[in-house]
Enzyme design. Sequence first.
Site, PDB file in Angstrom:
ATOM      1  N   GLY A  42       0.831  -1.203   0.000  1.00 60.69           N
ATOM      2  CA  GLY A  42       0.000   0.000   0.000  1.00 60.69           C
ATOM      3  C   GLY A  42       0.862   1.247   0.000  1.00 60.69           C
ATOM      4  O   GLY A  42       2.097   1.179  -0.046  1.00 60.69           O
ATOM      5  N   TYR A  62     -15.582   3.093   9.693  1.00 54.90           N
ATOM      6  CA  TYR A  62     -14.118   3.032   9.626  1.00 54.90           C
ATOM      7  C   TYR A  62     -13.497   3.379  10.980  1.00 54.90           C
ATOM      8  O   TYR A  62     -12.731   2.598  11.551  1.00 54.90           O
ATOM      9  CB  TYR A  62     -13.638   3.979   8.525  1.00 54.90           C
ATOM     10  CG  TYR A  62     -12.147   4.019   8.352  1.00 54.90           C
ATOM     11  CD1 TYR A  62     -11.408   2.849   8.295  1.00 54.90           C
ATOM     12  CD2 TYR A  62     -11.471   5.230   8.230  1.00 54.90           C
ATOM     13  CE1 TYR A  62     -10.043   2.884   8.126  1.00 54.90           C
ATOM     14  CE2 TYR A  62     -10.111   5.278   8.066  1.00 54.90           C
ATOM     15  CZ  TYR A  62      -9.396   4.111   8.017  1.00 54.90           C
ATOM     16  OH  TYR A  62      -8.042   4.144   7.851  1.00 54.90           O
ATOM     17  N   LYS A  76     -11.506   0.862  13.666  1.00 56.47           N
ATOM     18  CA  LYS A  76     -10.131   1.050  14.139  1.00 56.47           C
ATOM     19  C   LYS A  76     -10.101   1.299  15.649  1.00 56.47           C
ATOM     20  O   LYS A  76      -9.131   0.950  16.326  1.00 56.47           O
ATOM     21  CB  LYS A  76      -9.447   2.201  13.379  1.00 56.47           C
ATOM     22  CG  LYS A  76      -9.228   1.941  11.893  1.00 56.47           C
ATOM     23  CD  LYS A  76      -8.503   0.648  11.577  1.00 56.47           C
ATOM     24  CE  LYS A  76      -7.020   0.695  11.890  1.00 56.47           C
ATOM     25  NZ  LYS A  76      -6.330  -0.526  11.365  1.00 56.47           N
TER      26      LYS A  76
END
Length: 327
Positions: A11, A150, A154
């Site tokens: 990534g 999201y 996390k």
Amino acid sequence: MARCVVTGGAGFIGSHLTERLLRDGHQVTVLDNLSTGRRENLRGLESHPHLRFVNGSITDPLALSEAVQGSEVIYHLAAAVGVKLVAEDPVRTIETNIYPTENLLRLAVQGGQRFYLASTSEVYGKNPKAEWNEDDDLQFGPTSRPRWAYGCSKAIDEFLARAYHRKYGLPVVIGRFFNVVGPRQVGNYGMVIPRFVDQALKGGPLTVYDDGSQVRCFAHVQEVVDCVIRLMHTEAALGGIFNIGSDQPVSMRQLAEEVIRRVDPAVRIDLIPYQQAYGDDFEDVSRRVPDVSRLERVIGQKPRMPLGELLDDIIRAKRLNAGHAAN
Ligand code: UDP
């Protein structure tokens, strides 16, 4: 020399971290399923004798345990990322961001690895404070708005990592990235700087959402990677949570103007309603500025590159890449 694993190593941030670890003389196993990562991010390193690339998913428990076997340090960066992607596929977000982290933490307790968990400024949600420090409240919007999936996912990762630290003594560092940018970042998943630069290089217009008064701080990926590595070498950082980012705020309108000034002053700005950009159930964060004093106190540094320098670097890399693609 240490044997390291970087999940999400193909990534954007992962590839810069991988490159840096190799340069420092470490061995690196990259585990990446190339969903948002790209092989070309590791261009030039394919034949590096200390790099092992595993094309596999962190959601595959076997691939995970094989990748980490015999390693000493795990950098867990693989995740479903990008506000746009997350808004479009909340199931994938939750499945990618929660179960594999738990799995990996368990493996690290068994294998004795030191663990870096990549978290995000999204965990603060839309906390209205002018600057966020690590002990501030998490303030998410309703579950009917997928964006918050999201940050929530996390945040659960962080709870898990802290729990493994407390219960099993796992040496873990949690870093909350704030708008990390630099060469190799792509705009497909919504990230604003590569989008603006691509748009400007094509002659515009730049798509500024809403009225452009939203504020962010942008940090160069190399400075961020440097902070991550330092944290992992600092005993006082173990068990801790750290904001990692720049603390120099800029509005999206100013950002667009800065890009235009550098690429082509003739380019226009289009103001686009959020609804058009992200659909009906989207909610933005109006201001996101980290307090990085904890980071600075513990490792004696923080990302400092001024926005202009950062944009110059990204524009240079994009132009170079366009040149490569044309040849
Ligand atoms: N943004 C924008 N135009 C774009 C993409 C993003 O104005 O083409 C805005 C977006 O609404 C947000 C800011 O830029 O306020 C940063 O967006 P990004 O997705 O890069 O990061 P995040 O929202 O996670 O901070």
